[in-house]
Design a protein around this motif. Structure first.
Motif, short mmCIF file in Angstrom:
data_model
loop_
_atom_site.label_atom_id
_atom_site.label_comp_id
_atom_site.label_asym_id
_atom_site.label_seq_id
_atom_site.Cartn_x
_atom_site.Cartn_y
_atom_site.Cartn_z
N LEU A 1 1.11 -1.13 0.07
CA LEU A 1 0.22 -0.28 -0.18
C LEU A 1 1.13 0.99 -0.10
CD1 LEU A 1 -3.27 -1.03 2.61
CD2 LEU A 1 -2.87 -0.79 -0.21
N ALA A 2 2.17 1.36 0.94
CA ALA A 2 2.70 2.29 1.20
C ALA A 2 3.86 2.99 -0.33
CB ALA A 2 3.44 2.42 2.46
N LEU A 3 4.05 1.82 -0.88
CA LEU A 3 5.16 1.74 -2.37
C LEU A 3 4.74 1.66 -2.81
CD1 LEU A 3 7.58 -0.23 -0.19
CD2 LEU A 3 7.90 1.80 -0.40
N ALA A 4 2.88 1.25 -3.24
CA ALA A 4 2.71 0.87 -4.79
C ALA A 4 2.69 2.24 -5.55
CB ALA A 4 1.00 1.30 -4.87
N VAL A 5 3.23 3.79 -5.22
CA VAL A 5 3.16 4.81 -6.03
C VAL A 5 4.56 5.71 -6.58
CG1 VAL A 5 2.69 6.77 -6.78
CG2 VAL A 5 0.77 5.73 -5.39
N PRO A 6 5.34 4.80 -5.69
CA PRO A 6 6.32 5.26 -5.07
C PRO A 6 7.01 4.41 -6.31
CG PRO A 6 5.83 5.43 -3.37
CD PRO A 6 4.74 4.91 -3.92
N LEU A 7 7.11 2.61 -6.36
CA LEU A 7 7.21 1.83 -7.15
C LEU A 7 7.14 2.28 -8.29
CD1 LEU A 7 8.68 -0.54 -7.55
CD2 LEU A 7 6.21 -1.69 -6.68
N ALA A 8 5.83 2.74 -8.85
CA ALA A 8 5.46 2.85 -10.23
C ALA A 8 5.93 3.73 -10.43
CB ALA A 8 3.63 2.95 -9.95
N LEU A 9 6.42 4.87 -9.48
CA LEU A 9 7.42 5.63 -10.55
C LEU A 9 8.85 5.56 -10.56
CD1 LEU A 9 5.42 9.01 -8.27
CD2 LEU A 9 4.90 8.22 -10.58
N THR B 1 14.47 9.04 -4.27
CA THR B 1 13.84 8.88 -2.29
C THR B 1 12.90 8.90 -1.37
OG1 THR B 1 15.37 10.78 -3.35
CG2 THR B 1 13.78 11.65 -1.18
N LEU B 2 11.73 9.89 -2.95
CA LEU B 2 10.33 9.24 -2.33
C LEU B 2 9.82 7.63 -1.94
CD1 LEU B 2 8.05 11.10 -5.14
CD2 LEU B 2 8.44 11.84 -2.73
N PHE B 3 10.48 6.46 -2.63
CA PHE B 3 10.54 5.30 -2.78
C PHE B 3 11.13 4.40 -0.96
CE2 PHE B 3 12.25 0.75 -2.14
CZ PHE B 3 10.83 0.44 -3.05
N ALA B 4 12.86 5.48 -0.54
CA ALA B 4 13.14 5.12 0.95
C ALA B 4 12.62 5.57 1.52
CB ALA B 4 14.59 5.23 0.04
N VAL B 5 12.32 6.31 1.14
CA VAL B 5 12.30 7.52 3.10
C VAL B 5 11.01 6.63 3.54
CG1 VAL B 5 10.62 9.74 3.86
CG2 VAL B 5 12.77 9.48 2.13
N THR B 6 9.81 6.25 2.62
CA THR B 6 8.59 5.67 2.85
C THR B 6 9.29 4.06 3.54
OG1 THR B 6 7.59 6.72 0.86
CG2 THR B 6 6.36 4.62 1.70
N ASP C 1 7.23 1.88 11.78
CA ASP C 1 6.29 0.81 12.35
C ASP C 1 4.79 1.18 11.51
OD1 ASP C 1 4.45 -1.56 12.33
OD2 ASP C 1 4.46 -1.31 14.76
N LEU C 2 4.54 2.40 10.44
CA LEU C 2 3.18 2.70 9.96
C LEU C 2 2.67 1.53 9.19
CD1 LEU C 2 4.98 5.54 7.89
CD2 LEU C 2 3.90 5.54 9.90
N ARG C 3 0.87 1.94 9.60
CA ARG C 3 0.39 1.63 8.97
C ARG C 3 -0.73 1.61 8.14
NH1 ARG C 3 1.91 -4.49 10.62
NH2 ARG C 3 3.34 -4.18 12.30
N PRO C 4 -0.72 1.90 6.47
CA PRO C 4 -1.30 2.48 5.37
C PRO C 4 -2.58 1.90 6.05
CG PRO C 4 1.18 1.16 4.73
CD PRO C 4 0.74 1.36 6.35
N ARG C 5 -3.68 2.55 5.48
CA ARG C 5 -5.06 2.38 5.25
C ARG C 5 -5.54 2.61 3.87
NH1 ARG C 5 -8.19 5.19 10.23
NH2 ARG C 5 -7.33 5.22 11.87
N GLY C 6 -4.41 3.03 3.32
CA GLY C 6 -4.47 2.76 1.45
C GLY C 6 -3.31 3.11 0.62
N VAL C 7 -3.42 3.13 -0.59
CA VAL C 7 -2.84 3.85 -1.50
C VAL C 7 -3.11 4.90 -2.22
CG1 VAL C 7 -1.44 3.72 -4.18
CG2 VAL C 7 -2.24 1.76 -3.05
N ALA C 8 -2.39 5.56 -1.42
CA ALA C 8 -1.31 7.38 -0.86
C ALA C 8 -0.47 7.82 -2.12
CB ALA C 8 -1.83 8.13 0.43
#
Length: 241
Positions: free
Chosen positions: A17-25, A66-71, A79-86
């Motif tokens: 969920l958290a890395l979906a957008v950074p990974l796609a980019l 940077t976006l990917f690694a920071v996330t 220990d972040l728990r994302p609730r959806g793709v953002a």
């Protein structure tokens, strides 16, 4: 090490969920660059880039990485728990991380060039002309640089979670653990990239290129998680000697 590599798998839903957008980019950028430079490779078989194109590539890659690694660091350490793709945002935190990436890369290049210069001047006095040994000497000259950036790498997770981070602080925190960090920061990514490289073949189809690029980029999460765990353990040791 095993625990660090297992974290992304055990928390694969959070990471997805958290890395979906950074990974796609990041994967999309690498894939687009592959196709943009495909004509040049077919024309002369060269993989080198003009320096202006190289700067553009590494600047774009560095920003998206940077976006990917920071996330990824924040997922492990906070220990972040994302609730959806953002979509990820770019704040002062990401700016500091990006500048740190550039600074560490400059340190690496400067140390490698200086070491190579010294060895190239000393070598002929003891072993004659470099000749065919130049590639070996060039590779050996990278070892001091890799050791230094491995110790400085603790500044990356610290920056990602907004803790006081500096190269001097990272150097102090990594005292006595330099070679362990070399394994995490350099040896592990090298092994992963070469093993994964065996999956590539000559004249791959567009589908193969897309899938392998996406999968190869996703493997960054395991390597970054390993650095996050190393940072957590070493800073814990520093607080509780």
């Amino acid at each position: 090490m095993v625990e660090a590599l297992a974290i992304p798998w055990r928390r694969r839903k959070d990471f997805a969920l958290a890395l979906a957008v950074p990974l796609a980019l990041l994967a999309g950028f690498q894939l687009a660059w592959y196709w943009v430079t495909a004509d040049a490779r077919e024309a002369d078989g060269s993989t080198s880039l003009h320096w202006t194109m190289a700067i553009l590539y590494w600047a774009g890659f560095g920003a998206l990485f940077t976006l990917f690694a920071v996330t990824c660091h924040r997922l492990v350490l906070l220990d972040l728990r994302p609730r959806g793709v953002a979509p990820p945002g770019w704040s002062a935190r990401e700016g500091r991380f990006f500048l740190l990436v550039i600074s560490v890369w400059i340190v690496y290049l400067a140390l490698w060039w200086l070491t190579l210069l010294v060895v190239a001047n000393v070598w002929p006095r003891f072993a004659g002309d470099l000749g065919e040994s130049f590639q070996l000497v060039e590779a050996a000259a990278k070892v001091p640089s890799l050791y230094v950036i491995a110790r400085l790498s603790l500044a990356f997770p610290a920056t990602a979670i907004d803790r006081g981070a500096s190269m001097r602080g990272a150097w102090r925190a990594s005292r006595g653990n330099g070679w362990r960090l070399v394994v995490v920061v350099t040896v592990l990514p090298w092994i992963v990239s070469h093993v994964f490289g065996l999956l590539y073949r000559d004249q791959p189809t567009p589908a193969e290129i897309g899938v392998l690029t996406l999968a190869g980029t996703a493997l960054f999460a395991f390597e970054i998680a390993a650095l996050s765990v190393a940072y957590r353990e070493l800073t814990r040791e520093g607080e509780n000697p």
